[in-house]
Scaffold this active site. Structure first.
Site, PDB file in Angstrom:
ATOM      1  CD  GLU A 178      11.562  -3.918   6.213  1.00  0.00           C
ATOM      2  OE1 GLU A 178      12.284  -4.344   5.474  1.00  0.00           O
ATOM      3  OE2 GLU A 178      10.713  -2.949   6.283  1.00  0.00           O
ATOM      4  CB  THR A 195      -0.869  -0.053   1.406  1.00  0.00           C
ATOM      5  OG1 THR A 195      -0.011  -0.011   2.337  1.00  0.00           O
ATOM      6  CG2 THR A 195      -1.843  -0.879   1.202  1.00  0.00           C
ATOM      7  CB  CYS A 253       6.281   0.985   8.191  1.00  0.00           C
ATOM      8  SG  CYS A 253       6.354  -0.562   7.558  1.00  0.00           S
TER       9      CYS A 253
END
Length: 324
Positions: free
Chosen positions: A144, A75, A253
């Protein structure tokens, strides 16, 4: 998506991972990972050998007879207004609806703005009336570089649904977590779940930006920001994480999620001033870092060689997206 799929299969579930990128699937069949994540290759190969994990480009084959289908597509920030681009989510929803062979729980893992679940439900019902899809929000909070550990030992699992049958399916999927240790599964409304993800990321971005501004003040008054960080982080109401001064937050993010949250807030006439200031300060910090390097090199870098150690936004990842 790959980390979630591999971990779910490690729980004992039968998992099929679907991707349109044939090259990616071909590499996975050779146990070559498309991302670097410590321990992922071993986790994938072990579950493939056990027959619990498989890969395909055929979505219809992948979702056939599924009890739950997780949407874990990108997204990215939309050009122009910075809002989340939901075209991949909506396209996946439509395709899944047409491929379902029985009622299933459709789980949005992608980070999506408030109200996306409503639209996914509408799209699926329009594409395949009577498909029996129950749309649930289940945002991921995986860091991550530590994604497998975060999946198996989470602070919490957030599930957004008001449907009791969907709740039971989600409880069954995450049951191994509650057997291993008491990871709380927090059941909330779908819109609340969607907002929890954005609020969490925005808060962490605020924390990083706060210590960066304190770092600037430390330089002016002769204080040590690392000691300040340690001193305030020992207060358990504040905590020591995300209090490390640096060139600003980055990664795949925080930059896009803060922008998307601001857009949602603006659309609903509820501006988030603290988040707005955080984004502005973080953008300015990257330029300030450049000026700091130039100053340290005598005010002019023309013709000089500069070595940079550390290109990704943090250790143990090969993700270069928005690395400051």
């Amino acid at each position: 998506g790959l980390v979630s799929g591999a971990c779910f299969s490690d729980f004992g579930h039968e998992v099929v991972c679907v991707d349109k990128d044939a090259r990616k699937i071909e590499l996975l069949h050779q146990n070559i990972m498309p991302i670097y994540e410590p321990g992922l290759a071993e986790l994938v190969s072990g579950n493939v050998k056990a027959g619990r994990l498989s890969f395909t480009t055929d979505l219809a084959e992948g979702v056939k007879d599924a009890d739950a289908v997780f949407i874990a597509v990108g997204t990215p920030s939309r050009r122009g207004d910075g809002h989340a681009d939901l075209s991949y989510v909506f396209a996946a929803a439509e395709e899944i609806a047409k491929a379902l062979t029985k009622p299933a729980v459709i789980v949005t893992k992608s980070t999506v703005p408030v109200g996306t679940g409503d639209e996914v439900e509408r799209i699926m019902n329009a594409a395949a009336p009577g498909c029996g899809a129950k749309v649930v929000s289940n945002p991921e909070f995986l860091r991550e570089g530590a994604a497998i550990e975060d999946f198996k030992r989470p602070d919490r699992v957030v599930v957004g649904t008001d449907d009791e049958e969907a709740r039971e399916v989600m409880r069954a999927i995450y049951r191994p977590l509650s057997l291993n240790q008491n990871a709380p599964v927090l059941f909330v409304g779908r819109r609340t779940s969607e907002l929890i993800k954005y609020a969490a990321n925005a808060f962490l971005a605020v924390k990083i930006t706060f210590i960066n501004e304190i770092a600037d003040l430390c330089e002016q008054v002769g204080a040590d920001v690392q000691e300040v960080s340690r001193g305030i982080g020992m207060d358990n109401r504040i905590g020591s994480k995300f209090l490390h001064a640096g060139p600003g937050y980055g990664g795949s993010c925080f930059p896009k999620d803060t922008l998307a949250l601001m857009k949602t807030a603006a659309d609903n006439d509820t501006p988030l001033r603290i988040v707005e200031a955080t984004v502005q300060v973080n953008d300015a910090r990257k330029r300030a870092m450049g000026r700091k390097v130039i100053k340290a090199m005598g005010g002019d870098v023309r013709g000089k060689t500069v070595g940079i150690l550390g290109l990704t936004f943090k250790p143990n990842t090969d993700d270069m997206r928005d690395a400051p």
